[in-house]
Design a protein around this motif. Structure first.
Motif, PDB file in Angstrom:
ATOM      1  N   LEU A 129       6.639   3.051   0.444  1.00 56.01           N
ATOM      2  CA  LEU A 129       5.455   2.136   0.707  1.00 56.01           C
ATOM      3  C   LEU A 129       5.214   3.018   2.243  1.00 56.01           C
ATOM      4  CD1 LEU A 129       6.075  -1.751   0.556  1.00 56.01           C
ATOM      5  CD2 LEU A 129       5.097   0.028  -1.259  1.00 56.01           C
ATOM      6  N   ASP A 130       5.559   4.102   2.843  1.00 52.51           N
ATOM      7  CA  ASP A 130       5.019   5.214   3.071  1.00 52.51           C
ATOM      8  C   ASP A 130       5.055   4.617   4.734  1.00 52.51           C
ATOM      9  OD1 ASP A 130       3.013   7.159   1.566  1.00 52.51           O
ATOM     10  OD2 ASP A 130       0.950   5.598   2.089  1.00 52.51           O
ATOM     11  N   GLY A 131       6.268   3.815   4.997  1.00 51.01           N
ATOM     12  CA  GLY A 131       6.973   3.599   5.951  1.00 51.01           C
ATOM     13  C   GLY A 131       8.391   4.166   6.302  1.00 51.01           C
TER      14      GLY A 131
ATOM     15  N   GLY B 119       0.425   1.901  14.693  1.00 51.41           N
ATOM     16  CA  GLY B 119       1.836   3.021  13.799  1.00 51.41           C
ATOM     17  C   GLY B 119       0.752   3.810  14.769  1.00 51.41           C
TER      18      GLY B 119
ATOM     19  N   ARG C 125      -4.138  -5.867   5.500  1.00 51.82           N
ATOM     20  CA  ARG C 125      -2.706  -6.046   6.120  1.00 51.82           C
ATOM     21  C   ARG C 125      -3.505  -6.926   6.795  1.00 51.82           C
ATOM     22  NH1 ARG C 125       1.135  -2.180   8.448  1.00 51.82           N
ATOM     23  NH2 ARG C 125       1.927  -3.625   8.376  1.00 51.82           N
TER      24      ARG C 125
ATOM     25  N   CYS D   2       8.331   2.452  12.109  1.00 51.14           N
ATOM     26  CA  CYS D   2       7.271   0.929  11.576  1.00 51.14           C
ATOM     27  C   CYS D   2       7.832  -0.715  11.659  1.00 51.14           C
ATOM     28  CB  CYS D   2       7.036   0.912  10.134  1.00 51.14           C
ATOM     29  SG  CYS D   2       6.697   2.878   9.926  1.00 51.14           S
TER      30      CYS D   2
ATOM     31  N   SER E   6       3.583   9.062  12.170  1.00 51.98           N
ATOM     32  CA  SER E   6       4.279   9.167  10.567  1.00 51.98           C
ATOM     33  C   SER E   6       4.805  10.410  10.895  1.00 51.98           C
ATOM     34  CB  SER E   6       3.233   9.585   9.563  1.00 51.98           C
ATOM     35  OG  SER E   6       2.310   7.755   9.588  1.00 51.98           O
TER      36      SER E   6
ATOM     37  N   ASP F 118       2.338  -2.667  12.709  1.00 52.19           N
ATOM     38  CA  ASP F 118       1.462  -1.823  13.468  1.00 52.19           C
ATOM     39  C   ASP F 118       0.407  -2.927  13.965  1.00 52.19           C
ATOM     40  OD1 ASP F 118       1.527   0.907  11.572  1.00 52.19           O
ATOM     41  OD2 ASP F 118       2.022  -0.307   9.978  1.00 52.19           O
TER      42      ASP F 118
ATOM     43  N   LEU G  12      -0.978  10.008   7.597  1.00 51.53           N
ATOM     44  CA  LEU G  12      -0.930   8.568   7.670  1.00 51.53           C
ATOM     45  C   LEU G  12      -1.395   7.965   9.252  1.00 51.53           C
ATOM     46  CD1 LEU G  12      -2.193   5.571   6.387  1.00 51.53           C
ATOM     47  CD2 LEU G  12       0.506   5.323   6.299  1.00 51.53           C
TER      48      LEU G  12
ATOM     49  N   LEU H  30       1.283  -0.890   0.407  1.00 50.60           N
ATOM     50  CA  LEU H  30       0.152  -0.361  -0.245  1.00 50.60           C
ATOM     51  C   LEU H  30       0.397   0.963   0.181  1.00 50.60           C
ATOM     52  CD1 LEU H  30      -3.209  -1.299   2.691  1.00 50.60           C
ATOM     53  CD2 LEU H  30      -2.873  -0.783   0.339  1.00 50.60           C
TER      54      LEU H  30
ATOM     55  N   ARG I 128      -7.006   4.373   9.395  1.00 46.47           N
ATOM     56  CA  ARG I 128      -6.699   2.786  10.106  1.00 46.47           C
ATOM     57  C   ARG I 128      -7.005   2.519  11.476  1.00 46.47           C
ATOM     58  NH1 ARG I 128      -2.174   1.265   6.744  1.00 46.47           N
ATOM     59  NH2 ARG I 128      -2.540   2.232   4.787  1.00 46.47           N
TER      60      ARG I 128
HETATM   61  C1  CIR Z   1       0.141   0.817   5.497  1.00 45.79           C
HETATM   62  O1  CIR Z   1       0.012   1.716   4.153  1.00 45.79           O
HETATM   63  O2  CIR Z   1       0.283   0.212   6.074  1.00 45.79           O
HETATM   64  C2  CIR Z   1       1.777   0.639   4.580  1.00 45.79           C
HETATM   65  N1  CIR Z   1       2.189   0.027   3.523  1.00 45.79           N
HETATM   66  C3  CIR Z   1       2.381   1.172   5.329  1.00 45.79           C
HETATM   67  C4  CIR Z   1       2.629   1.068   6.680  1.00 45.79           C
HETATM   68  C5  CIR Z   1       3.762   2.547   7.853  1.00 45.79           C
HETATM   69  N2  CIR Z   1       2.759   2.163   9.527  1.00 45.79           N
HETATM   70  C6  CIR Z   1       3.897   2.427   9.830  1.00 45.79           C
HETATM   71  O3  CIR Z   1       3.458   4.167   9.459  1.00 45.79           O
HETATM   72  N3  CIR Z   1       3.268   2.255  11.644  1.00 45.79           N
END
Ligand code: CIR
Length: 253
Positions: free
Chosen positions: A242-244, A115, A85, A248, A164, A66, A160, A18, A131
């Motif tokens: 992936l925004d991580g 997260g 997920r 994370c 973050s 997460d 997110l 994601l 989330r």
């Molecule tokens: C997501 O969208 O769930 C993953 N691609 C990235 C998760 C990042 N986790 C976090 O910030 N704790």
């Protein structure tokens, strides 16, 4: 101080993870290398690191933070808010049971990604995000209170996950960015503000008096150093796609 960390190796399917970033697809081999350097960094901070096998069923499973919250008193398996997920939670319980007598759970209709949870001593801030919903946060607070820990919620507008945009560096120091800078919930902290063009570095990671900082953010690095911390710089470019971020990639306890 933390003693243990749990990480999960990235799987080749991570390239389909994601993301809302437009930074291109991750390079899997580079991600493996960066992950291994991350594990070395945690070990150099004195942690025993358990490295779980890659799980091809879940492209985002490398972001192990997460799926569980590890407190000094108990572990809590979350109910991740993204459909792709959610099943990751089933794979972590037995791992946690080898460290903890008490393993609790967040249950539907509550959803929660850890997260979104920031630990500040005996108080936990919980982001309400895409989330994590209020039922998930309420369940978490109810569980924490049974163990003498308190919790409070912070609605998110843009980020997110809560972490973050925030990282607690202990000793009342809070690395803080974007929508959180003027938020009343964080007024009492000694804030280290992250510039908007370095916002990714707001997810840095305190591990036993060392702060892991992502590479490429010199102003944030200088501010953290000026506060007196030893720092370690890590390239996590493939996880950023992936925004991580740094937090994370592990559970620390
Ligand atoms: C997501 O969208 O769930 C993953 N691609 C990235 C998760 C990042 N986790 C976090 O910030 N704790």
């Amino acid at each position: 101080m933390f003693k243990n960390a749990i990480v999960r190796k990235p799987c080749p399917e991570m390239i389909d993870g994601l993301t809302s970033a437009s930074l291109g697809r991750p390079d899997f081999l580079k991600a493996l290398e960066q992950h291994s350097q991350y594990v070395d960094a945690l070990r150099s901070c004195g942690l025993e690191v358990e490295v779980l096998e890659a799980d091809s069923q879940f492209p985002d499973s490398v972001f192990v933070e997460d799926v569980a919250l590890c407190t000094p008193e108990c572990a809590i398996v979350t109910n991740p808010g993204a459909c792709s997920r959610n099943g990751e939670k089933l794979k972590i319980r037995s791992v946690l049971e080898s460290y903890y007598k008490q393993v609790e759970s967040i249950r539907a209709p509550g959803s929660l990604d850890a997260g979104d949870v920031m630990m500040v001593g005996q108080h936990y801030y919980i982001g309400i995000s895409q989330r994590t919903n209020t039922q998930g946060a309420d369940q978490l607070i109810e569980i924490l209170e049974r163990y003498g820990i308190t919790g409070s919620t912070v609605p998110l507008k843009e980020m997110l996950h809560l972490k973050s945009g925030l990282s607690y560096l202990e000793q009342n120091h809070l690395l803080i960015s974007g929508e959180f800078i003027n938020h009343p919930a964080f007024a009492e902290f000694q804030k280290i503000e992250v510039d908007a063009n370095e916002s990714y570095a707001a997810n840095s990671l305190w591990v036993n008096s060392t702060v892991l900082v992502p590479s490429g953010f010199p102003r944030t690095l200088a501010k953290i150093k000026k506060t007196g911390y030893r720092t370690l710089i890590l390239d996590v470019s493939e996880f950023r796609k992936l925004d991580g971020g740094l937090s994370c990639l592990s559970l620390r306890f």
